[in-house]
Design a protein around this motif. Structure first.
Motif, PDB file in Angstrom:
ATOM      1  N   LEU A 108       0.831  -1.204   0.000  1.00 38.50           N
ATOM      2  CA  LEU A 108       0.000   0.000   0.000  1.00 38.50           C
ATOM      3  C   LEU A 108       0.867   1.256   0.000  1.00 38.50           C
ATOM      4  N   LYS A 109       1.927   1.259   0.809  1.00 38.97           N
ATOM      5  CA  LYS A 109       2.846   2.405   0.821  1.00 38.97           C
ATOM      6  C   LYS A 109       3.447   2.630  -0.565  1.00 38.97           C
ATOM      7  N   ARG A 110       3.801   1.534  -1.231  1.00 40.69           N
ATOM      8  CA  ARG A 110       4.490   1.631  -2.521  1.00 40.69           C
ATOM      9  C   ARG A 110       3.565   2.042  -3.660  1.00 40.69           C
ATOM     10  N   VAL A 111       2.301   1.642  -3.595  1.00 44.92           N
ATOM     11  CA  VAL A 111       1.396   1.928  -4.722  1.00 44.92           C
ATOM     12  C   VAL A 111       0.339   2.978  -4.398  1.00 44.92           C
ATOM     13  N   ALA A 112       0.415   3.574  -3.222  1.00 39.42           N
ATOM     14  CA  ALA A 112      -0.625   4.500  -2.763  1.00 39.42           C
ATOM     15  C   ALA A 112      -0.943   5.593  -3.780  1.00 39.42           C
ATOM     16  N   LYS A 113       0.080   6.180  -4.373  1.00 35.05           N
ATOM     17  CA  LYS A 113      -0.153   7.300  -5.282  1.00 35.05           C
ATOM     18  C   LYS A 113      -0.120   6.897  -6.747  1.00 35.05           C
ATOM     19  N   ASN A 114       0.128   5.624  -7.003  1.00 33.18           N
ATOM     20  CA  ASN A 114       0.223   5.152  -8.381  1.00 33.18           C
ATOM     21  C   ASN A 114      -1.174   5.009  -8.978  1.00 33.18           C
ATOM     22  N   LYS A 115      -1.395   5.687 -10.083  1.00 30.62           N
ATOM     23  CA  LYS A 115      -2.696   5.643 -10.742  1.00 30.62           C
ATOM     24  C   LYS A 115      -2.664   4.750 -11.988  1.00 30.62           C
ATOM     25  N   GLU A 116      -1.526   4.098 -12.223  1.00 29.42           N
ATOM     26  CA  GLU A 116      -1.347   3.340 -13.450  1.00 29.42           C
ATOM     27  C   GLU A 116      -1.714   1.864 -13.331  1.00 29.42           C
ATOM     28  N   ARG A 117      -2.189   1.424 -12.203  1.00 28.84           N
ATOM     29  CA  ARG A 117      -2.504   0.003 -12.014  1.00 28.84           C
ATOM     30  C   ARG A 117      -4.019  -0.178 -12.063  1.00 28.84           C
ATOM     31  N   PRO A 118      -4.521  -0.696 -13.176  1.00 26.47           N
ATOM     32  CA  PRO A 118      -5.974  -0.744 -13.386  1.00 26.47           C
ATOM     33  C   PRO A 118      -6.762  -1.480 -12.301  1.00 26.47           C
ATOM     34  N   LEU A 119      -6.226  -2.549 -11.769  1.00 26.92           N
ATOM     35  CA  LEU A 119      -6.973  -3.309 -10.768  1.00 26.92           C
ATOM     36  C   LEU A 119      -6.968  -2.639  -9.402  1.00 26.92           C
ATOM     37  N   LEU A 120      -6.179  -1.580  -9.260  1.00 32.65           N
ATOM     38  CA  LEU A 120      -6.089  -0.905  -7.968  1.00 32.65           C
ATOM     39  C   LEU A 120      -6.671   0.503  -7.984  1.00 32.65           C
ATOM     40  N   HIS A 121      -7.411   0.850  -9.038  1.00 27.87           N
ATOM     41  CA  HIS A 121      -8.071   2.156  -9.045  1.00 27.87           C
ATOM     42  C   HIS A 121      -9.049   2.203  -7.882  1.00 27.87           C
ATOM     43  N   ALA A 122      -8.998   3.293  -7.132  1.00 21.69           N
ATOM     44  CA  ALA A 122      -9.845   3.409  -5.952  1.00 21.69           C
ATOM     45  C   ALA A 122     -10.135   4.872  -5.662  1.00 21.69           C
ATOM     46  N   ALA A 123     -11.254   5.081  -5.001  1.00 19.87           N
ATOM     47  CA  ALA A 123     -11.654   6.444  -4.642  1.00 19.87           C
ATOM     48  C   ALA A 123     -10.764   7.020  -3.546  1.00 19.87           C
ATOM     49  N   ASP A 124     -10.276   6.147  -2.659  1.00 15.63           N
ATOM     50  CA  ASP A 124      -9.439   6.619  -1.560  1.00 15.63           C
ATOM     51  C   ASP A 124      -8.489   5.506  -1.124  1.00 15.63           C
ATOM     52  N   LEU A 125      -7.646   5.825  -0.165  1.00 13.95           N
ATOM     53  CA  LEU A 125      -6.629   4.887   0.308  1.00 13.95           C
ATOM     54  C   LEU A 125      -7.253   3.640   0.949  1.00 13.95           C
ATOM     55  N   GLN A 126      -8.346   3.803   1.649  1.00 11.22           N
ATOM     56  CA  GLN A 126      -9.002   2.661   2.292  1.00 11.22           C
ATOM     57  C   GLN A 126      -9.517   1.675   1.236  1.00 11.22           C
ATOM     58  N   GLU A 127     -10.118   2.190   0.200  1.00  9.39           N
ATOM     59  CA  GLU A 127     -10.613   1.309  -0.872  1.00  9.39           C
ATOM     60  C   GLU A 127      -9.448   0.615  -1.574  1.00  9.39           C
ATOM     61  N   LYS A 128      -8.361   1.339  -1.774  1.00 12.27           N
ATOM     62  CA  LYS A 128      -7.183   0.739  -2.400  1.00 12.27           C
ATOM     63  C   LYS A 128      -6.631  -0.388  -1.530  1.00 12.27           C
ATOM     64  N   GLU A 129      -6.608  -0.167  -0.212  1.00 17.36           N
ATOM     65  CA  GLU A 129      -6.141  -1.201   0.707  1.00 17.36           C
ATOM     66  C   GLU A 129      -7.036  -2.442   0.631  1.00 17.36           C
ATOM     67  N   GLU A 130      -8.341  -2.233   0.579  1.00 19.25           N
ATOM     68  CA  GLU A 130      -9.279  -3.355   0.482  1.00 19.25           C
ATOM     69  C   GLU A 130      -9.055  -4.135  -0.814  1.00 19.25           C
ATOM     70  N   LYS A 131      -8.816  -3.424  -1.902  1.00 25.53           N
ATOM     71  CA  LYS A 131      -8.558  -4.095  -3.181  1.00 25.53           C
ATOM     72  C   LYS A 131      -7.253  -4.889  -3.128  1.00 25.53           C
ATOM     73  N   LEU A 132      -6.239  -4.294  -2.528  1.00 29.25           N
ATOM     74  CA  LEU A 132      -4.957  -4.990  -2.387  1.00 29.25           C
ATOM     75  C   LEU A 132      -5.105  -6.259  -1.548  1.00 29.25           C
ATOM     76  N   LYS A 133      -5.825  -6.156  -0.438  1.00 33.32           N
ATOM     77  CA  LYS A 133      -6.031  -7.325   0.433  1.00 33.32           C
ATOM     78  C   LYS A 133      -6.747  -8.438  -0.314  1.00 33.32           C
ATOM     79  N   ALA A 134      -7.779  -8.077  -1.076  1.00 33.27           N
ATOM     80  CA  ALA A 134      -8.539  -9.080  -1.820  1.00 33.27           C
ATOM     81  C   ALA A 134      -7.661  -9.752  -2.888  1.00 33.27           C
ATOM     82  N   LEU A 135      -6.898  -8.952  -3.623  1.00 33.25           N
ATOM     83  CA  LEU A 135      -5.994  -9.512  -4.642  1.00 33.25           C
ATOM     84  C   LEU A 135      -4.963 -10.425  -3.995  1.00 33.25           C
ATOM     85  N   TYR A 136      -4.375  -9.967  -2.918  1.00 32.28           N
ATOM     86  CA  TYR A 136      -3.353 -10.734  -2.206  1.00 32.28           C
ATOM     87  C   TYR A 136      -3.911 -12.084  -1.767  1.00 32.28           C
TER      88      TYR A 136
END
Length: 166
Positions: A108-136
């Protein structure tokens, strides 16, 4: 020698793979860049215009072509490459697979500001974390089939693992 680096987006596959390939004196292949070059579009554009299924098929084709090639390389695979179309089997049968196991919090720290990863597009950091957890969670059973698993990989641990497998 074919070395496949597998793991989540942001796990360090390209960062550590480039110097490894240089050290071994073999080409480095970034699978996503290879797809972009063939398609003439970014991964984001491919996802947006053609969808994930199309991308996964292109990803599988690139993986199979490189696996069948009679040359050595270090490949930073796309995060999903091992998980679709028996990608992990192709990888494990043709070379050495190394899974970079990095915690979701570090990813999450490494990809927090990255907008280039299609599967990790999120409205906010919490949503991005949830997506990362699910993918992981979804990908872990496949990633764990790697020949070598590196927790918190460093260049030194990667180099040692590759030299051990030679």
């Amino acid at each position: 020698m074919k070395v496949y680096l597998i793991g989540m987006p942001g796990s360090g596959k390209t960062t550590l793979g480039l110097p490894l390939a240089e050290h071994l004196g073999i080409p480095f292949v970034d699978q996503d860049k290879e797809i972009e070059n063939r398609e003439g579009k970014t991964v984001q554009q491919i996802f947006a215009e053609r969808g994930e299924d199309y991308f996964r098929q292109a990803e599988s084709q690139v993986l199979r072509e490189w696996a069948a090639a009679q040359k050595s390389f270090v490949m930073a695979t796309g995060g999903g490459a091992p998980c679709f179309f028996q990608g992990i089997d192709v990888i494990n049968e043709s070379g050495i697979s190394i899974f970079f196991d990095v915690s979701v919090q570090e990813l999450l720290k490494r990809v927090a500001k990255n907008k280039e990863r299609p599967l990790l597009h999120a409205a906010d950091l919490q949503e991005k974390e949830e997506k990362l957890k699910a993918l992981y969670t979804n990908r872990m059973p496949t990633y764990r089939q790697a020949h070598i698993i590196l927790d918190h990989p460093t260049y030194q641990s990667l180099l040692k693992a590759v030299q051990f497998r030679k």
